[in-house]
Design an enzyme around this catalytic site. Structure first.
Site, PDB file in Angstrom:
ATOM      1  N   ARG A 179      -0.539   5.917  17.717  1.00 32.99           N
ATOM      2  CA  ARG A 179      -2.871   6.478  16.964  1.00 32.99           C
ATOM      3  C   ARG A 179      -3.271   5.369  18.527  1.00 32.99           C
ATOM      4  O   ARG A 179      -3.815   6.420  18.864  1.00 32.99           O
ATOM      5  CB  ARG A 179      -2.685   5.374  15.863  1.00 32.99           C
ATOM      6  CG  ARG A 179      -2.570   6.540  14.821  1.00 32.99           C
ATOM      7  CD  ARG A 179      -2.627   6.328  12.977  1.00 32.99           C
ATOM      8  NE  ARG A 179      -1.720   6.208  11.858  1.00 32.99           N
ATOM      9  CZ  ARG A 179      -1.760   5.880  10.873  1.00 32.99           C
ATOM     10  NH1 ARG A 179      -2.836   5.615  10.805  1.00 32.99           N
ATOM     11  NH2 ARG A 179      -0.866   5.745   9.640  1.00 32.99           N
ATOM     12  N   ARG A 218      -1.972  10.834  13.435  1.00 29.40           N
ATOM     13  CA  ARG A 218      -0.365  10.529  12.682  1.00 29.40           C
ATOM     14  C   ARG A 218       0.449   9.515  13.923  1.00 29.40           C
ATOM     15  O   ARG A 218      -0.204   9.155  14.863  1.00 29.40           O
ATOM     16  CB  ARG A 218       0.483  11.677  12.090  1.00 29.40           C
ATOM     17  CG  ARG A 218      -0.097  12.462  10.952  1.00 29.40           C
ATOM     18  CD  ARG A 218       0.464  11.853   9.414  1.00 29.40           C
ATOM     19  NE  ARG A 218       2.058  11.384   9.378  1.00 29.40           N
ATOM     20  CZ  ARG A 218       2.618  12.134   9.293  1.00 29.40           C
ATOM     21  NH1 ARG A 218       2.934  13.743   9.088  1.00 29.40           N
ATOM     22  NH2 ARG A 218       3.889  12.107   8.627  1.00 29.40           N
ATOM     23  N   ARG A 272      -9.026   9.155   1.590  1.00 34.10           N
ATOM     24  CA  ARG A 272      -9.605   7.803   0.836  1.00 34.10           C
ATOM     25  C   ARG A 272     -10.412   7.217   2.158  1.00 34.10           C
ATOM     26  O   ARG A 272     -11.867   7.029   2.104  1.00 34.10           O
ATOM     27  CB  ARG A 272      -9.107   6.792   0.485  1.00 34.10           C
ATOM     28  CG  ARG A 272      -9.536   5.694   0.974  1.00 34.10           C
ATOM     29  CD  ARG A 272      -8.836   3.882   0.267  1.00 34.10           C
ATOM     30  NE  ARG A 272      -7.856   4.224   1.357  1.00 34.10           N
ATOM     31  CZ  ARG A 272      -8.414   3.061   2.472  1.00 34.10           C
ATOM     32  NH1 ARG A 272      -9.706   2.524   2.429  1.00 34.10           N
ATOM     33  NH2 ARG A 272      -7.632   3.041   3.459  1.00 34.10           N
ATOM     34  N   ARG A 273     -10.195   6.999   3.212  1.00 35.79           N
ATOM     35  CA  ARG A 273     -10.839   6.662   4.626  1.00 35.79           C
ATOM     36  C   ARG A 273     -11.803   7.928   5.133  1.00 35.79           C
ATOM     37  O   ARG A 273     -13.157   7.733   5.061  1.00 35.79           O
ATOM     38  CB  ARG A 273     -10.132   6.551   6.072  1.00 35.79           C
ATOM     39  CG  ARG A 273      -9.345   4.990   5.407  1.00 35.79           C
ATOM     40  CD  ARG A 273      -8.420   5.018   6.623  1.00 35.79           C
ATOM     41  NE  ARG A 273      -7.855   3.875   6.539  1.00 35.79           N
ATOM     42  CZ  ARG A 273      -6.894   3.016   6.952  1.00 35.79           C
ATOM     43  NH1 ARG A 273      -5.597   4.122   7.416  1.00 35.79           N
ATOM     44  NH2 ARG A 273      -6.558   1.557   6.985  1.00 35.79           N
ATOM     45  N   LYS A 297       0.994  -0.813  -0.231  1.00 35.27           N
ATOM     46  CA  LYS A 297      -0.275  -0.150  -0.202  1.00 35.27           C
ATOM     47  C   LYS A 297       0.664   1.207   0.151  1.00 35.27           C
ATOM     48  O   LYS A 297       0.852   1.945  -0.356  1.00 35.27           O
ATOM     49  CB  LYS A 297      -0.616  -0.409   0.969  1.00 35.27           C
ATOM     50  CG  LYS A 297      -1.618   1.673   1.540  1.00 35.27           C
ATOM     51  CD  LYS A 297      -2.775   0.917   2.410  1.00 35.27           C
ATOM     52  CE  LYS A 297      -2.017   1.938   3.491  1.00 35.27           C
ATOM     53  NZ  LYS A 297      -3.265   2.097   4.505  1.00 35.27           N
ATOM     54  N   ASP A 298       2.029   1.231   0.545  1.00 40.27           N
ATOM     55  CA  ASP A 298       3.087   2.540   0.623  1.00 40.27           C
ATOM     56  C   ASP A 298       3.711   2.381  -0.697  1.00 40.27           C
ATOM     57  O   ASP A 298       4.576   4.118  -0.292  1.00 40.27           O
ATOM     58  CB  ASP A 298       3.950   2.674   2.268  1.00 40.27           C
ATOM     59  CG  ASP A 298       2.780   2.510   3.825  1.00 40.27           C
ATOM     60  OD1 ASP A 298       1.862   2.386   3.473  1.00 40.27           O
ATOM     61  OD2 ASP A 298       2.991   1.595   4.209  1.00 40.27           O
ATOM     62  N   CYS A 316      -0.703   8.262  -2.756  1.00 33.59           N
ATOM     63  CA  CYS A 316      -1.690   8.039  -1.674  1.00 33.59           C
ATOM     64  C   CYS A 316      -2.834   8.817  -1.428  1.00 33.59           C
ATOM     65  O   CYS A 316      -3.792   8.106  -0.742  1.00 33.59           O
ATOM     66  CB  CYS A 316      -0.846   7.146  -0.415  1.00 33.59           C
ATOM     67  SG  CYS A 316       0.206   9.262  -0.248  1.00 33.59           S
TER      68      CYS A 316
HETATM   69  N1  LIG Z   1      -0.260   3.599   5.728  1.00 26.22           N
HETATM   70  C1  LIG Z   1       0.688   3.127   6.862  1.00 26.22           C
HETATM   71  C2  LIG Z   1       0.006   2.157   6.826  1.00 26.22           C
HETATM   72  N2  LIG Z   1       0.420   1.227   5.471  1.00 26.22           N
HETATM   73  C3  LIG Z   1       0.194  -0.029   5.111  1.00 26.22           C
HETATM   74  C4  LIG Z   1      -0.590  -0.456   6.247  1.00 26.22           C
HETATM   75  C5  LIG Z   1      -1.434  -1.122   6.710  1.00 26.22           C
HETATM   76  C6  LIG Z   1      -0.539  -2.399   6.727  1.00 26.22           C
HETATM   77  C7  LIG Z   1      -0.928  -3.170   5.336  1.00 26.22           C
HETATM   78  O1  LIG Z   1      -1.916  -2.482   4.559  1.00 26.22           O
HETATM   79  O2  LIG Z   1      -0.401  -4.355   4.891  1.00 26.22           O
HETATM   80  C8  LIG Z   1      -0.797   1.080   7.411  1.00 26.22           C
HETATM   81  C9  LIG Z   1      -1.330   1.800   8.742  1.00 26.22           C
HETATM   82  C10 LIG Z   1      -2.808   1.647   8.300  1.00 26.22           C
HETATM   83  O3  LIG Z   1      -3.238   2.465   7.190  1.00 26.22           O
HETATM   84  O4  LIG Z   1      -3.342   1.804   9.528  1.00 26.22           O
END
Ligand SMILES: NCc1[nH]cc(CCC(=O)O)c1CC(=O)O
Length: 372
Positions: free
Chosen positions: A166, A160, A142-143, A90-91, A257
């Site tokens: 968090r 953050r 997005r959320r 995702k990152d 993102c």
């Molecule tokens: N943006 C940070 C991030 N990158 C990946 C995850 C979660 C773990 C994943 O997706 O594998 C998270 C934390 C979150 O969104 O709660």
């Protein structure tokens, strides 16, 4: 590397507790598949982890937008100080630096978002039973956009830091938050699944997850054939195809993102929904989830998507399915879905967002020059 008796594979990771857990999980799979190598985990501090004050959206603008979390690690990979980097897929930007590539995508953990409730509210609280003026902690466009669409009366505040930070901010006595949203995958990996009050998905209102959420990805040098071969034993074909479709979609919508796009992908063949991408929908007599077997090439990839304006007032949804036999076909599916979304109004929503971003950047520049 092949000539020395016990070559060492240097595994790069960010320093957070979750990142290191993920790196150790990858190390364990590699050890099981290739016991003849030595492995060393190398934690590295990322720029994005150093600056916890600047709002993410600002940090991720401009030239270095894409290297915020991975820049230092990628330099070390290019210099051969590392053999691979473990990331949350995702990152990872959809465009990687020239000489680097994704060497493998591993089996997906639960990709859903999860609702975590303040200890001041009943644990069973759900989105639907939160107070109408509840403040939700999230820094994800997005959320927030998807939640604004479903629950226009909620308020949102930036939140953050790593998962522990968090949760700490949510639990603090003077916390402004009634609830926060986190990825279920991270919570499960770190062992805090019990904090989850509700899993969010298309089944309870329509919160879709981020492209690649829940999957780990391994970045390598493009020319490192040996590493590619080593990784082929631990990759997950199902997850790779699903996430390739998701990433091609994101790439085609030209997003970083910060684009409010949600997805939900699953594999379906004969009798039900297969795992690896989504929790199993079939249960045996004891209520235990059963994975559907069956040949992947005979199953269809289902993809649900949503693009939402930042204020949640406009949205475009689209879902479809297709038999997808390899990564190329998955990417074609992703691009085709992007075309339909754009045609149905996503282009206008995304245009507006990028114009607003340019406006913000211009204002920031003006503010900066007036200070001098
Ligand atoms: N943006 C940070 C991030 N990158 C990946 C995850 C979660 C773990 C994943 O997706 O594998 C998270 C934390 C979150 O969104 O709660």
């Amino acid at each position: 590397m092949a000539s020395s008796p016990n070559p060492t594979i240097n595994i790069g990771t960010r320093q957070s507790a979750l990142a290191q857990i993920q790196a150790r999980a990858v190390e364990a799979s590699l050890k099981a598949a290739h016991p003849d190598y030595n492995y060393k985990i190398c934690p590295v501090l990322a720029t994005g982890d150093k600056d916890k004050v600047t709002p993410l959206q600002q940090l991720s603008q401009g030239e270095n937008a894409k290297s915020l979390w991975t820049g230092e690690l990628e330099t070390m990979l290019e210099n051969k100080e590392l053999n691979l980097i473990v990331h949350c897929l995702k990152d990872m930007p959809t465009q990687l630096p020239d000489h680097l590539t994704l060497g493998a995508i591993l089996e997906r953990e639960d990709p859903r978002d999860a609702l975590i409730i303040s200890p001041r509210l009943p644990k069973e609280t759900t989105l639907a039973t939160l107070p109408p003026d509840a403040t939700i902690g999230t820094s994800s466009v997005r959320r927030a956009a998807q939640l604004r669409r479903l629950y226009p009366s909620f308020k949102f505040a930036d939140l953050r830091g790593n998962i522990g930070t968090r949760l700490g901010k949510l639990d603090a006595e003077d916390s402004p938050f009634s609830a926060i949203i986190l990825a279920a995958a991270g919570l499960k990996r770190i062992g805090w699944e019990d904090r989850i009050s509700q899993y969010l998905s298309s089944e309870n209102g329509g919160m879709l997850y981020a492209v690649g959420q829940g999957a780990l990805a391994i970045e390598i040098r493009k020319d490192d054939e040996q590493m590619r071969h080593i990784l082929s034993k631990i990759q997950c074909e199902r997850t790779t195809r699903a996430c390739s479709a998701e990433r091609a979609l994101l790439r085609a919508l030209e997003g970083g993102c910060s684009v409010p796009i949600g997805v939900e992908t699953s594999w379906r063949g004969g009798t039900g929904v297969a795992t690896g991408v989504q929790p199993a929908k079939n249960y045996d007599k004891d209520g235990k989830a059963v994975e559907e077997e069956g040949h992947l090439d005979e199953q269809d990839l289902f993809i649900k998507t949503i693009v939402v304006s930042v204020d949640g007032k406009e949205s475009v949804e689209y879902e479809t399915s297709r038999n997808v036999k390899n990564v190329e076909e998955a990417e074609t599916l992703g691009r085709d879905v992007a075309d339909v979304l754009k045609e149905r109004g996503a282009a206008a929503i995304l245009d507006k967002i990028s114009k607003e971003k340019m406006w913000d950047a211009k204002k920031k520049l003006e503010a900066a020059s007036s200070v001098k």
